[in-house]
Write a protein that holds these residues in place. Structure first.
Motif, PDB file in Angstrom:
ATOM      1  N   PHE A 125       0.982  -0.963  -0.193  1.00 11.96           N
ATOM      2  CA  PHE A 125       0.150  -0.126   0.034  1.00 11.96           C
ATOM      3  C   PHE A 125       1.014   1.154  -0.094  1.00 11.96           C
ATOM      4  CE2 PHE A 125      -2.052   3.436   2.284  1.00 11.96           C
ATOM      5  CZ  PHE A 125      -3.315   3.625   1.916  1.00 11.96           C
TER       6      PHE A 125
ATOM      7  N   ALA B 114       3.724   1.272  -0.878  1.00  9.76           N
ATOM      8  CA  ALA B 114       5.289   1.583  -1.790  1.00  9.76           C
ATOM      9  C   ALA B 114       3.806   2.618  -2.973  1.00  9.76           C
ATOM     10  CB  ALA B 114       5.339  -0.143  -2.233  1.00  9.76           C
ATOM     11  N   ASN B 115       2.884   1.699  -3.528  1.00  9.45           N
ATOM     12  CA  ASN B 115       2.112   2.431  -4.279  1.00  9.45           C
ATOM     13  C   ASN B 115       1.603   4.015  -4.223  1.00  9.45           C
ATOM     14  OD1 ASN B 115       1.304  -0.168  -5.860  1.00  9.45           O
ATOM     15  ND2 ASN B 115      -0.368  -0.352  -4.403  1.00  9.45           N
ATOM     16  N   ARG B 116       1.647   4.349  -2.773  1.00  5.24           N
ATOM     17  CA  ARG B 116       1.779   5.825  -2.537  1.00  5.24           C
ATOM     18  C   ARG B 116       2.886   6.425  -3.045  1.00  5.24           C
ATOM     19  NH1 ARG B 116      -2.393   7.790   1.003  1.00  5.24           N
ATOM     20  NH2 ARG B 116      -3.929   6.825   0.134  1.00  5.24           N
TER      21      ARG B 116
ATOM     22  N   LEU C 103       5.233   5.150  -5.363  1.00  2.36           N
ATOM     23  CA  LEU C 103       5.697   5.105  -6.756  1.00  2.36           C
ATOM     24  C   LEU C 103       5.191   5.948  -7.474  1.00  2.36           C
ATOM     25  CD1 LEU C 103       5.707   0.890  -6.015  1.00  2.36           C
ATOM     26  CD2 LEU C 103       7.750   2.494  -7.446  1.00  2.36           C
ATOM     27  N   PRO C 104       5.605   6.219  -9.202  1.00  2.00           N
ATOM     28  CA  PRO C 104       4.342   6.877  -9.874  1.00  2.00           C
ATOM     29  C   PRO C 104       3.382   6.263 -10.053  1.00  2.00           C
ATOM     30  CG  PRO C 104       7.234   6.120 -10.881  1.00  2.00           C
ATOM     31  CD  PRO C 104       6.401   5.512  -9.546  1.00  2.00           C
ATOM     32  N   PRO C 105       2.340   7.483 -11.239  1.00  2.00           N
ATOM     33  CA  PRO C 105       1.393   6.742 -11.052  1.00  2.00           C
ATOM     34  C   PRO C 105       1.800   5.354 -12.307  1.00  2.00           C
ATOM     35  CG  PRO C 105       1.369   8.952 -11.880  1.00  2.00           C
ATOM     36  CD  PRO C 105       3.114   8.765 -11.309  1.00  2.00           C
ATOM     37  N   GLY C 106       2.455   5.259 -12.943  1.00  2.00           N
ATOM     38  CA  GLY C 106       3.151   4.021 -13.571  1.00  2.00           C
ATOM     39  C   GLY C 106       2.931   2.704 -13.287  1.00  2.00           C
ATOM     40  N   ILE C 107       3.152   2.600 -12.415  1.00  2.00           N
ATOM     41  CA  ILE C 107       2.917   0.972 -11.504  1.00  2.00           C
ATOM     42  C   ILE C 107       2.307   0.999 -10.395  1.00  2.00           C
ATOM     43  CG2 ILE C 107       5.152  -0.224 -10.330  1.00  2.00           C
ATOM     44  CD1 ILE C 107       7.380   1.432 -11.415  1.00  2.00           C
ATOM     45  N   VAL C 108       2.015  -0.441  -9.883  1.00  2.00           N
ATOM     46  CA  VAL C 108       1.357  -1.074  -9.156  1.00  2.00           C
ATOM     47  C   VAL C 108       1.663  -1.759  -8.586  1.00  2.00           C
ATOM     48  CG1 VAL C 108      -0.552  -1.654 -10.606  1.00  2.00           C
ATOM     49  CG2 VAL C 108      -1.182  -0.729  -8.297  1.00  2.00           C
TER      50      VAL C 108
ATOM     51  N   TYR D 167       0.737  -5.270  -6.449  1.00  2.00           N
ATOM     52  CA  TYR D 167      -0.606  -5.545  -6.168  1.00  2.00           C
ATOM     53  C   TYR D 167      -0.054  -6.763  -4.990  1.00  2.00           C
ATOM     54  CZ  TYR D 167      -1.579  -5.581 -11.513  1.00  2.00           C
ATOM     55  OH  TYR D 167      -2.435  -5.469 -12.637  1.00  2.00           O
TER      56      TYR D 167
ATOM     57  N   ILE E 202      -8.499  -0.082  -6.978  1.00  2.00           N
ATOM     58  CA  ILE E 202      -6.861  -0.005  -6.866  1.00  2.00           C
ATOM     59  C   ILE E 202      -6.355   1.055  -7.731  1.00  2.00           C
ATOM     60  CG2 ILE E 202      -6.982  -2.892  -5.820  1.00  2.00           C
ATOM     61  CD1 ILE E 202      -5.767  -3.540  -8.706  1.00  2.00           C
ATOM     62  N   LYS E 203      -5.341   1.567  -7.171  1.00  2.00           N
ATOM     63  CA  LYS E 203      -4.136   2.492  -8.193  1.00  2.00           C
ATOM     64  C   LYS E 203      -4.436   1.719  -9.987  1.00  2.00           C
ATOM     65  CE  LYS E 203       0.636   4.717  -8.841  1.00  2.00           C
ATOM     66  NZ  LYS E 203       1.922   4.113  -8.145  1.00  2.00           N
ATOM     67  N   ASN E 204      -4.651   1.870 -10.732  1.00  2.00           N
ATOM     68  CA  ASN E 204      -4.758   1.805 -12.267  1.00  2.00           C
ATOM     69  C   ASN E 204      -3.799   2.637 -13.019  1.00  2.00           C
ATOM     70  OD1 ASN E 204      -5.208   1.347 -15.122  1.00  2.00           O
ATOM     71  ND2 ASN E 204      -7.286   0.687 -14.645  1.00  2.00           N
ATOM     72  N   PRO E 205      -2.273   1.796 -13.307  1.00  2.00           N
ATOM     73  CA  PRO E 205      -1.187   2.806 -14.460  1.00  2.00           C
ATOM     74  C   PRO E 205      -1.650   2.453 -16.173  1.00  2.00           C
ATOM     75  CG  PRO E 205      -0.300   0.247 -14.118  1.00  2.00           C
ATOM     76  CD  PRO E 205      -2.211   0.812 -12.729  1.00  2.00           C
ATOM     77  N   PHE E 206      -3.009   1.982 -16.260  1.00  2.00           N
ATOM     78  CA  PHE E 206      -3.380   1.719 -17.470  1.00  2.00           C
ATOM     79  C   PHE E 206      -4.499   2.812 -17.601  1.00  2.00           C
ATOM     80  CE2 PHE E 206      -1.408  -2.781 -16.219  1.00  2.00           C
ATOM     81  CZ  PHE E 206      -0.355  -2.387 -17.282  1.00  2.00           C
TER      82      PHE E 206
END
Lengths: 257, 257
Positions: A78, A80-82, A84-89, A91, B118-122
Motif C-alpha cells: 500500500f 509502495a503504491n503511494r 511509486l509513480p502513477p505508472g506502476i502498481v 499488487y 486499486i491504483k490503475n497504471p493503464f
C-alpha cells in the motif's frame, strides 16, 4: 528468505524494465521504493525484461532478505503504491520457497499486442493505431505456423547472446474485440524483439504484401532480414507469467486493461 | 446548410471544451483543424461544455456552412484525426436539418463517474483512485432520492447564471465492475459542477460520514455548502447525448473505454 512481488506497469513512462544509467527503469523505481520502506537495499530479479514502452499487466520479481520481514506486507505494498509513480502498481508482496526463481521457475509467458482500428484518445501509448484494411483470416492462418515450428531466429534481434533461438509457442491467434485487433501469443520463452517482429510480419500478411506461404518461408529462412518491420512497443503487453502449481498461489488480482 | 460532428476526447490534455485565451480547449483544436481542411472558418456549437480534465466518449457539435460541402466528409474526418492531437477523435461529420441544434435539440445527457478501487497504471487521469471501504448499498439508496426530487441547487456551483436549478434525473445508480465503481447518471440537463458534487456527497454516504437521510436533507436544503466536496474531474466522462428520433441517426461507433 525469498519474497515475490507481483505488479503491473504502464511502459510509456519508463525506459524499460532493466536498470541503467541516466534513464528511469521500472526495476529502479521498484527497488528504490522497497529499499526505503524495508530500510535495506532491495535487489530485484524479474521474470524477464521488457523494452522501453512495453507494458505489463502481470509481472513478477523476487528478492532475497536475510530474515523474515516483520512488517505487514500488504501495508508495505500500500505504501509502495503511494511512493511509486502513477505508472506502476504493486499488487502483492509474499514469501516464496527459496528454490522458486522469478525467471527460471517460470513455465510460460503470455503477451498481447493491441492494434486499434480507430484513433483511441483513451489509450494513450497503449495501442498501435492502424485503420487500413487487414485480412484477419489470413493473419490467423499464418499464425498457425508458429505452433508447428520451433526456431524463430528470423524474428530475433541480431545482436543478442542467446545460445538457441528455440521457443515452444503454444498459443498464437488474432482476436477482434470491439475496435481492437488483439494478437495473443504464449511461449515458454521469447527472443528479444520477437513479438513485435512477429506482429509486423503478420500484418504484412494481413495487408497482402506477402502470402501465408511466404510467412512459412520466412520462419524457415532463420534470417531476421526476411521478416517484416517491428511494430511500435505501444501496443505490447506482458499479460501473464505462469509458474508450476507447487511454486505459489498466483495472485488473481491483475487489473483489467 | 448545417453539419454535425460526432467526436470524443480525453480531457486530460485540454482546458475544457470552451474556447478561451491562453489555453488549449477542445473547441479550439477542432475548429482549427476543420477550418484548415474546409478552407473557411468553422464555428462550433457544442451540445454542452465540459470542464478542464473531464472526458467525453460521445460528444456532438454543429456548424453552419454557406453551401453544401463537396468534400468527402469521411475523408475530412480521417484527415482531421491526423491533424488533431492524440486526445481527440472525430467519429463522423454529417449533414443535419437546419432546425436541429446540438445543444437545444438534445433531450438528455448521460455521464459516468469512475472510481478505481486499486491504483490503475493503464487509465492515467481517467479514474479517481479510492481504495478505502465504501458502502455501495447505501450509496445506491441515497442515489434513488435523485429520481424523486427536481431542484439540485445544493449541487450547483454558486456563481452561475442559470434561471432554474431544476433537472429531471432519470437514471442514478452505482455499478461495481471489476476494480471500478461506476456512477451512472442521466438527466435532461446538468448544472455546473453537479455530477462531481453529487459523487462527492454520495461517497460521504458510502464512507459513513453522513446517512442516507442526511443526503435527502442536503437535496432539500438547496444550499451548496450543505453538500460534500466535489471529486476530481479525472473520473468524469460524458458518455451519451440523445436527440429525438427524427433529428438524425446517431452514430453507433463510440469507442470502448
Amino acid at each position: 528468505m525469498r519474497y515475490m512481488i507481483s505488479f503491473a506497469y504502464n511502459g510509456a513512462a519508463f525506459n524499460g524494465w532493466q536498470k541503467q544509467p541516466n534513464a528511469v527503469s521500472i526495476q529502479e523505481a521498484l527497488e528504490k521504493s522497497l529499499s526505503v520502506l524495508l530500510k535495506n537495499p532491495v535487489a530485484l530479479v524479474g521474470s524477464g525484461r521488457t523494452d522501453t514502452g512495453v507494458h505489463a499487466q502481470q509481472q513478477y520479481a523476487h528478492f532475497e532478505w536475510p530474515t523474515p520481514i516483520a512488517d505487514d506486507l500488504d501495508f508495505v505494498a500500500f505504501k509502495a503504491n503511494r511512493m511509486l509513480p502513477p505508472g506502476i502498481v504493486v499488487y502483492r508482496i509474499f514469501p516464496i520457497r527459496s528454490d522458486v526463481h522469478a525467471r527460471f521457475t517460470a513455465t510460460s509467458r503470455k503477451y498481447e499486442y493491441r492494434i486499434s482500428r480507430i484513433k483511441n484518445p483513451f489509450r494513450p501509448s497503449m495501442v498501435y493505431p492502424f485503420s487500413f484494411p487487414l485480412d484477419v483470416l489470413a493473419m490467423n492462418q499464418a499464425a498457425e505456423y508458429l505452433l508447428t515450428y520451433s526456431d524463430f531466429q528470423s524474428f530475433s534481434l541480431v545482436n543478442t547472446q542467446v545460445k538457441t533461438f528455440r521457443c515452444a509457442i503454444t498459443e498464437a491467434r488474432w482476436e477482434e474485440r470491439g475496435h481492437e485487433l488483439i494478437f495473443h501469443v504464449r511461449a515458454d520463452r521469447f527472443l528479444r524483439g520477437m513479438v513485435r517482429a512477429l506482429v509486423g510480419t503478420l500484418m504484412d500478411v494481413g495487408r497482402g504484401r506477402i502470402t501465408v506461404t511466404d510467412f512459412e518461408q520466412i520462419i524457415l529462412a532463420k534470417d531476421r532480414k526476411k521478416a517484416g518491420r517491428a511494430v511500435p512497443p505501444d501496443g505490447l503487453f506482458l499479460v501473464e507469467v505462469t509458474y508450476p502449481a507447487h511454486a505459489f498461489d498466483p495472485p488473481t488480482d491483475a487489473i483489467d486493461l
